[in-house]
Motif scaffolding. Structure first.
Motif, PDB file in Angstrom:
ATOM      1  N   ASP A 279       0.841  -1.203   0.000  1.00 49.03           N
ATOM      2  CA  ASP A 279       0.000   0.000   0.000  1.00 49.03           C
ATOM      3  C   ASP A 279       0.874   1.250   0.000  1.00 49.03           C
ATOM      4  OD1 ASP A 279      -2.459  -1.497   0.308  1.00 49.03           O
ATOM      5  OD2 ASP A 279      -1.924  -1.772   2.395  1.00 49.03           O
ATOM      6  N   GLY A 280       1.959   1.204   0.778  1.00 45.22           N
ATOM      7  CA  GLY A 280       2.864   2.341   0.839  1.00 45.22           C
ATOM      8  C   GLY A 280       3.501   2.646  -0.508  1.00 45.22           C
ATOM      9  N   THR A 281       3.834   1.599  -1.255  1.00 52.18           N
ATOM     10  CA  THR A 281       4.419   1.805  -2.582  1.00 52.18           C
ATOM     11  C   THR A 281       3.389   2.420  -3.523  1.00 52.18           C
ATOM     12  OG1 THR A 281       5.795  -0.154  -2.188  1.00 52.18           O
ATOM     13  CG2 THR A 281       5.734   0.703  -4.433  1.00 52.18           C
ATOM     14  N   GLU A 282       2.138   1.995  -3.416  1.00 54.57           N
ATOM     15  CA  GLU A 282       1.070   2.610  -4.210  1.00 54.57           C
ATOM     16  C   GLU A 282       0.886   4.076  -3.840  1.00 54.57           C
ATOM     17  OE1 GLU A 282      -1.702  -1.343  -5.086  1.00 54.57           O
ATOM     18  OE2 GLU A 282      -2.177  -0.051  -3.366  1.00 54.57           O
ATOM     19  N   LEU A 283       0.987   4.375  -2.550  1.00 55.81           N
ATOM     20  CA  LEU A 283       0.871   5.762  -2.113  1.00 55.81           C
ATOM     21  C   LEU A 283       2.009   6.604  -2.681  1.00 55.81           C
ATOM     22  CD1 LEU A 283      -0.307   8.051  -0.448  1.00 55.81           C
ATOM     23  CD2 LEU A 283       0.851   7.118   1.574  1.00 55.81           C
ATOM     24  N   LEU A 284       3.239   6.083  -2.611  1.00 53.01           N
ATOM     25  CA  LEU A 284       4.376   6.803  -3.183  1.00 53.01           C
ATOM     26  C   LEU A 284       4.186   7.051  -4.679  1.00 53.01           C
ATOM     27  CD1 LEU A 284       7.504   5.147  -1.502  1.00 53.01           C
ATOM     28  CD2 LEU A 284       6.710   7.502  -1.220  1.00 53.01           C
ATOM     29  N   ALA A 285       3.687   6.047  -5.389  1.00 55.77           N
ATOM     30  CA  ALA A 285       3.469   6.204  -6.834  1.00 55.77           C
ATOM     31  C   ALA A 285       2.489   7.343  -7.101  1.00 55.77           C
ATOM     32  CB  ALA A 285       2.956   4.899  -7.425  1.00 55.77           C
ATOM     33  N   HIS A 286       1.486   7.457  -6.258  1.00 55.80           N
ATOM     34  CA  HIS A 286       0.518   8.544  -6.416  1.00 55.80           C
ATOM     35  C   HIS A 286       1.151   9.899  -6.123  1.00 55.80           C
ATOM     36  CE1 HIS A 286      -3.060  10.972  -6.141  1.00 55.80           C
ATOM     37  NE2 HIS A 286      -2.787  11.256  -4.874  1.00 55.80           N
ATOM     38  N   LEU A 287       1.969   9.976  -5.077  1.00 58.96           N
ATOM     39  CA  LEU A 287       2.580  11.249  -4.705  1.00 58.96           C
ATOM     40  C   LEU A 287       3.643  11.687  -5.705  1.00 58.96           C
ATOM     41  CD1 LEU A 287       2.941  10.744  -0.834  1.00 58.96           C
ATOM     42  CD2 LEU A 287       1.094  11.866  -2.104  1.00 58.96           C
ATOM     43  N   ILE A 288       4.359  10.719  -6.279  1.00 57.07           N
ATOM     44  CA  ILE A 288       5.428  11.035  -7.229  1.00 57.07           C
ATOM     45  C   ILE A 288       4.886  11.232  -8.633  1.00 57.07           C
ATOM     46  CG2 ILE A 288       7.576  10.186  -8.271  1.00 57.07           C
ATOM     47  CD1 ILE A 288       8.027   8.595  -5.661  1.00 57.07           C
TER      48      ILE A 288
END
Length: 307
Positions: A279-288
């Motif tokens: 989930d954290g990696t998905e969140l990072l992808a959204h922020l980046i």
């Protein structure tokens, strides 16, 4: 019949429950707060320091001093542990700051009349987190469930990588793991940034996080700044990050100029090496790369830091 399990760290509790073994989890730490089914279970491990009442530089100084003095940061309720009589204790030997480890666990074992099995989790990468999940499945006769969860997690990571691979460039990212003093991220975090389509040259992939000079951050000039202090949720992160705006050159950072500084719930999505790192990696992808990846998780996962 599943073994009676005591968890010495929050990520282990998450893994145990993800494998459908919540009822077998008979003891947890004071930090175990996810999933909801762990709430109310007996607390076997508590922190020695009153971290909630301390600033980050006070925490850093106190932790460093206890490490130098050979003192533990955690207290195990030995009498409670004896009564719980676990078959399996899940702990770690990666970070003395995160949970009881090494010698501390050995001391606890010596006082138990019946010696439980100890499963050591010491991941430094996403792959090793999945390895730990598989090992837990093997130890609890839940290998099939573990294998399915690992496959689903890898598929999600592959989807993120495929989407971010189409991006024309990788923005400069800095994941700040501690504020006073400043720490760059380590272990699995730089790998998460990489999959999410960013570049963090200050992070230490597969290695311990390290203290760095603020000038190094200024020189890197991050285009996306992620505030992800180990051990804190979103509200705590925002409160403890307010002083950063006074740092020399803060307003000159590209991430600040372009309003791309984000505070995140580090406890839930980054600091704990469990299933939610996906989930954290998905969140990072959204922020980046918000143009490529939407965030469908809780709104409490992150907030724009625009003080």
């Amino acid at each position: 019949m599943p073994p009676r399990i005591v968890s010495f760290l929050p990520s282990a509790s998450e893994m145990v429950c993800a494998l459908g073994l919540g009822d077998a989890l008979v003891g947890i730490t004071h930090e175990c707060d996810y999933p909801a089914e762990v709430k109310g279970k007996p607390v076997v491990v508590r922190a020695v320091l009153p971290i909630e009442q301390m600033s980050q530089d006070e925490i850093d100084a106190a932790v460093s001093q206890r490490m130098r003095d050979g003192l533990s940061l955690y207290q195990v309720d030995e009498e409670l542990l004896r009564r719980l009589d676990p078959d399996l204790i899940v702990t770690q030997d990666l970070c003395q700051v995160c949970a009881p480890s090494g010698n501390e666990v050995g001391q606890v074992l010596r006082m138990l009349p019946r010696k439980p099995r100890i499963l050591w989790l010491t991941p430094r990468s996403l792959g090793e987190i999945f390895d730990n999940l598989r090992e837990l499945g093997e130890a609890t006769d839940r290998l099939e469930a573990a294998t399915e969860l690992i496959a689903a997690s890898r598929a999600r990571l592959d989807r993120i990588a495929a989407l971010t691979h189409t991006a024309p460039r990788r923005p400069r990212v800095f994941c700040m793991e501690w504020f006073e003093p400043v720490y760059a991220s380590g272990h699995w975090m730089p790998e998460m940034v990489e999959i999410a389509g960013g570049a963090d040259s200050l992070g230490r992939k597969g290695a311990d996080s390290v203290r760095i000079d603020w000038q190094e951050v200024r020189d890197w000039a991050p285009e996306v700044l992620i505030l992800t202090p180990c051990g804190f949720n979103l509200d705590q992160t925002i409160e403890r990050a307010r002083h950063l705006t006074n740092a020399p050159g803060w307003s000159d950072l590209p991430a600040v100029r372009n309003n791309r500084v984000y505070a995140v719930d580090a406890n839930s999505y980054f600091a704990r090496p469990g299933p939610r790192v996906v989930d954290g990696t998905e969140l990072l992808a959204h922020l980046i790369h918000p143009e490529l990846f939407a965030w469908n998780g809780p709104a409490s996962a992150y907030r724009l830091f625009d003080l």
